[in-house]
Write a protein that holds these residues in place. Structure first.
Motif, PDB file in Angstrom:
ATOM      1  N   MET A 175      11.703  21.558   4.469  1.00 50.68           N
ATOM      2  CA  MET A 175      10.866  21.449   5.664  1.00 50.68           C
ATOM      3  C   MET A 175      10.254  20.046   5.763  1.00 50.68           C
ATOM      4  SD  MET A 175       8.928  25.121   6.138  1.00 50.68           S
ATOM      5  CE  MET A 175       8.667  25.599   4.426  1.00 50.68           C
ATOM      6  N   LEU A 176       9.829  19.485   4.640  1.00 56.46           N
ATOM      7  CA  LEU A 176       9.256  18.134   4.653  1.00 56.46           C
ATOM      8  C   LEU A 176      10.308  17.096   5.031  1.00 56.46           C
ATOM      9  CD1 LEU A 176       6.866  18.231   1.578  1.00 56.46           C
ATOM     10  CD2 LEU A 176       6.230  17.923   3.974  1.00 56.46           C
ATOM     11  N   LYS A 177      11.535  17.288   4.592  1.00 57.58           N
ATOM     12  CA  LYS A 177      12.609  16.352   4.968  1.00 57.58           C
ATOM     13  C   LYS A 177      12.864  16.413   6.470  1.00 57.58           C
ATOM     14  CE  LYS A 177      14.755  16.418   0.437  1.00 57.58           C
ATOM     15  NZ  LYS A 177      15.811  16.992  -0.395  1.00 57.58           N
ATOM     16  N   LEU A 178      12.837  17.612   7.038  1.00 57.41           N
ATOM     17  CA  LEU A 178      12.974  17.741   8.497  1.00 57.41           C
ATOM     18  C   LEU A 178      11.816  17.038   9.202  1.00 57.41           C
ATOM     19  CD1 LEU A 178      14.067  21.492   8.830  1.00 57.41           C
ATOM     20  CD2 LEU A 178      15.442  19.477   9.434  1.00 57.41           C
ATOM     21  N   ALA A 179      10.608  17.221   8.685  1.00 64.72           N
ATOM     22  CA  ALA A 179       9.434  16.592   9.291  1.00 64.72           C
ATOM     23  C   ALA A 179       9.530  15.074   9.216  1.00 64.72           C
ATOM     24  CB  ALA A 179       8.155  17.084   8.602  1.00 64.72           C
ATOM     25  N   ALA A 180       9.947  14.539   8.069  1.00 63.34           N
ATOM     26  CA  ALA A 180      10.080  13.081   7.924  1.00 63.34           C
ATOM     27  C   ALA A 180      11.114  12.538   8.909  1.00 63.34           C
ATOM     28  CB  ALA A 180      10.448  12.719   6.489  1.00 63.34           C
ATOM     29  N   ALA A 181      12.188  13.283   9.126  1.00 62.76           N
ATOM     30  CA  ALA A 181      13.204  12.843  10.087  1.00 62.76           C
ATOM     31  C   ALA A 181      12.633  12.820  11.507  1.00 62.76           C
ATOM     32  CB  ALA A 181      14.430  13.759  10.018  1.00 62.76           C
ATOM     33  N   VAL A 182      11.844  13.832  11.850  1.00 61.98           N
ATOM     34  CA  VAL A 182      11.221  13.884  13.171  1.00 61.98           C
ATOM     35  C   VAL A 182      10.192  12.755  13.313  1.00 61.98           C
ATOM     36  CG1 VAL A 182       9.662  15.243  14.637  1.00 61.98           C
ATOM     37  CG2 VAL A 182      11.604  16.354  13.516  1.00 61.98           C
ATOM     38  N   LEU A 183       9.394  12.540  12.281  1.00 62.07           N
ATOM     39  CA  LEU A 183       8.370  11.491  12.310  1.00 62.07           C
ATOM     40  C   LEU A 183       8.984  10.090  12.329  1.00 62.07           C
ATOM     41  CD1 LEU A 183       5.907  13.023   9.696  1.00 62.07           C
ATOM     42  CD2 LEU A 183       5.409  12.658  12.130  1.00 62.07           C
ATOM     43  N   GLU A 184      10.179   9.973  11.785  1.00 63.19           N
ATOM     44  CA  GLU A 184      10.907   8.700  11.680  1.00 63.19           C
ATOM     45  C   GLU A 184      10.250   7.735  10.701  1.00 63.19           C
ATOM     46  OE1 GLU A 184      11.346   7.359  15.738  1.00 63.19           O
ATOM     47  OE2 GLU A 184      12.982   8.772  16.083  1.00 63.19           O
ATOM     48  N   PHE A 185       9.568   8.293   9.701  1.00 62.31           N
ATOM     49  CA  PHE A 185       9.033   7.504   8.593  1.00 62.31           C
ATOM     50  C   PHE A 185       8.728   8.469   7.456  1.00 62.31           C
ATOM     51  CE2 PHE A 185       5.189   8.714  10.915  1.00 62.31           C
ATOM     52  CZ  PHE A 185       4.389   9.207   9.899  1.00 62.31           C
ATOM     53  N   GLY A 186       8.481   7.891   6.322  1.00 63.96           N
ATOM     54  CA  GLY A 186       8.047   8.677   5.178  1.00 63.96           C
ATOM     55  C   GLY A 186       9.186   9.058   4.260  1.00 63.96           C
ATOM     56  N   GLU A 187       8.814   9.233   3.020  1.00 62.26           N
ATOM     57  CA  GLU A 187       9.760   9.710   2.014  1.00 62.26           C
ATOM     58  C   GLU A 187       9.194  10.988   1.421  1.00 62.26           C
ATOM     59  OE1 GLU A 187       9.157   7.252  -1.888  1.00 62.26           O
ATOM     60  OE2 GLU A 187       8.732   5.908  -0.207  1.00 62.26           O
ATOM     61  N   MET A 226       0.841  -1.187   0.000  1.00 62.54           N
ATOM     62  CA  MET A 226       0.000   0.000   0.000  1.00 62.54           C
ATOM     63  C   MET A 226       0.882   1.244   0.000  1.00 62.54           C
ATOM     64  SD  MET A 226      -2.636   1.281   2.969  1.00 62.54           S
ATOM     65  CE  MET A 226      -4.047   2.213   2.437  1.00 62.54           C
ATOM     66  N   ILE A 227       0.470   2.225  -0.792  1.00 65.87           N
ATOM     67  CA  ILE A 227       1.099   3.546  -0.801  1.00 65.87           C
ATOM     68  C   ILE A 227       0.091   4.543  -0.245  1.00 65.87           C
ATOM     69  CG2 ILE A 227       1.960   5.445  -2.231  1.00 65.87           C
ATOM     70  CD1 ILE A 227       2.915   3.385  -4.258  1.00 65.87           C
ATOM     71  N   ILE A 228       0.539   5.346   0.703  1.00 66.40           N
ATOM     72  CA  ILE A 228      -0.278   6.461   1.177  1.00 66.40           C
ATOM     73  C   ILE A 228       0.415   7.741   0.738  1.00 66.40           C
ATOM     74  CG2 ILE A 228      -1.108   7.749   3.180  1.00 66.40           C
ATOM     75  CD1 ILE A 228      -1.657   5.130   4.560  1.00 66.40           C
ATOM     76  N   LEU A 229      -0.345   8.590   0.066  1.00 63.33           N
ATOM     77  CA  LEU A 229       0.147   9.868  -0.430  1.00 63.33           C
ATOM     78  C   LEU A 229      -0.452  10.986   0.419  1.00 63.33           C
ATOM     79  CD1 LEU A 229       1.511  11.703  -2.568  1.00 63.33           C
ATOM     80  CD2 LEU A 229      -0.601  11.480  -3.923  1.00 63.33           C
ATOM     81  N   TYR A 230       0.426  11.819   0.938  1.00 59.90           N
ATOM     82  CA  TYR A 230      -0.005  12.993   1.693  1.00 59.90           C
ATOM     83  C   TYR A 230       0.579  14.205   0.989  1.00 59.90           C
ATOM     84  CZ  TYR A 230      -1.208  15.708   5.933  1.00 59.90           C
ATOM     85  OH  TYR A 230      -1.745  16.606   6.831  1.00 59.90           O
ATOM     86  N   GLY A 231      -0.270  14.893   0.252  1.00 63.67           N
ATOM     87  CA  GLY A 231       0.180  16.051  -0.505  1.00 63.67           C
ATOM     88  C   GLY A 231      -0.446  17.325   0.016  1.00 63.67           C
ATOM     89  N   ASP A 265       3.343   0.334   3.003  1.00 63.54           N
ATOM     90  CA  ASP A 265       4.678   0.021   2.490  1.00 63.54           C
ATOM     91  C   ASP A 265       5.454   1.306   2.199  1.00 63.54           C
ATOM     92  OD1 ASP A 265       4.221  -2.834   2.384  1.00 63.54           O
ATOM     93  OD2 ASP A 265       2.895  -2.405   0.686  1.00 63.54           O
ATOM     94  N   ARG A 266       4.738   2.296   1.687  1.00 60.99           N
ATOM     95  CA  ARG A 266       5.342   3.596   1.397  1.00 60.99           C
ATOM     96  C   ARG A 266       4.400   4.694   1.883  1.00 60.99           C
ATOM     97  NH1 ARG A 266       6.809   4.110  -4.781  1.00 60.99           N
ATOM     98  NH2 ARG A 266       7.884   5.974  -4.048  1.00 60.99           N
TER      99      ARG A 266
END
Length: 189
Positions: free
Chosen positions: A57-69, A1-6, A30-31
């Motif tokens: 900013m999204l890369k910082l958020a993904a690092a904080v969340l510890e998931f996501g690309e 499964m892919i979840i897209l958050y735009g 999965d993604r």
């Protein structure tokens, strides 16, 4: 499964991050893709932050969340950002695609580009926004979180005026925004 958050993510704030976290924890896809839109065709106003700043900013958020690309797929396209085009591209990798949207977007899906075709490619995870309950029809799914009405517009206004945004932005994202003076000065794109 892919979840897209735009979205515009101008900036990505605590409300966005809570939605991402809760949906991810519930579905364990999965993604999980965070994707800033180049230009939302339903919004007249352009973003204040540059495309690169929003990606950072999204890369910082993904690092904080510890998931996501973080994907620059829509930013690299010319013209308006249509979810249909994005989901069509992602469907080459997985047939099970869900797109996170708020209630405010769900009630105006009839305005979306090629919506009937889009509905054949994905389903929507509809997060209650500006309401306590969603009226959602299958295969779309209602997703309830405690209401946190944080507005990116209000965050930008506060930053422009030098006011606090504590608890509205994650501290790392606030530090980045303030260091780069993204909202304190006029930007020309």
């Amino acid at each position: 499964m892919i979840i897209l958050y735009g979205g515009s993510f101008d900036p990505i704030h605590i409300g966005h991050m809570i939605v991402a976290h809760e949906v991810y924890q519930s579905f364990r896809p999965d993604r999980f893709i965070l994707m800033p839109a180049r230009q939302n065709p339903l919004k007249v106003k352009r973003t204040v932050a540059t495309n690169q700043e929003r990606l950072d900013m999204l890369k910082l958020a993904a690092a904080v969340l510890e998931f996501g690309e973080v994907s620059d797929m829509e930013i690299n396209r010319t013209g308006d950002s249509y979810t249909y085009d994005t989901v069509l591209e992602l469907s080459r990798y997985d047939e099970d695609i869900a797109v996170i949207i708020g209630t405010d977007q769900y009630v105006q899906l009839n305005r979306w580009h090629r919506i009937d075709e889009l509905k054949k490619l994905c389903r929507f995870i509809v997060v209650n926004r500006e309401t306590e309950e969603n009226q959602v029809t299958a295969p779309d799914m209602s997703f309830h979180i405690p209401r946190i009405d944080i507005s990116a517009t209000e965050i930008r206004r506060r930053l422009t005026e030098g006011a606090t945004v504590k608890f509205w932005l994650h501290p790392e994202i606030e530090a980045f925004v303030r260091k780069e003076q993204i909202y304190e000065k006029e930007k020309s794109h």
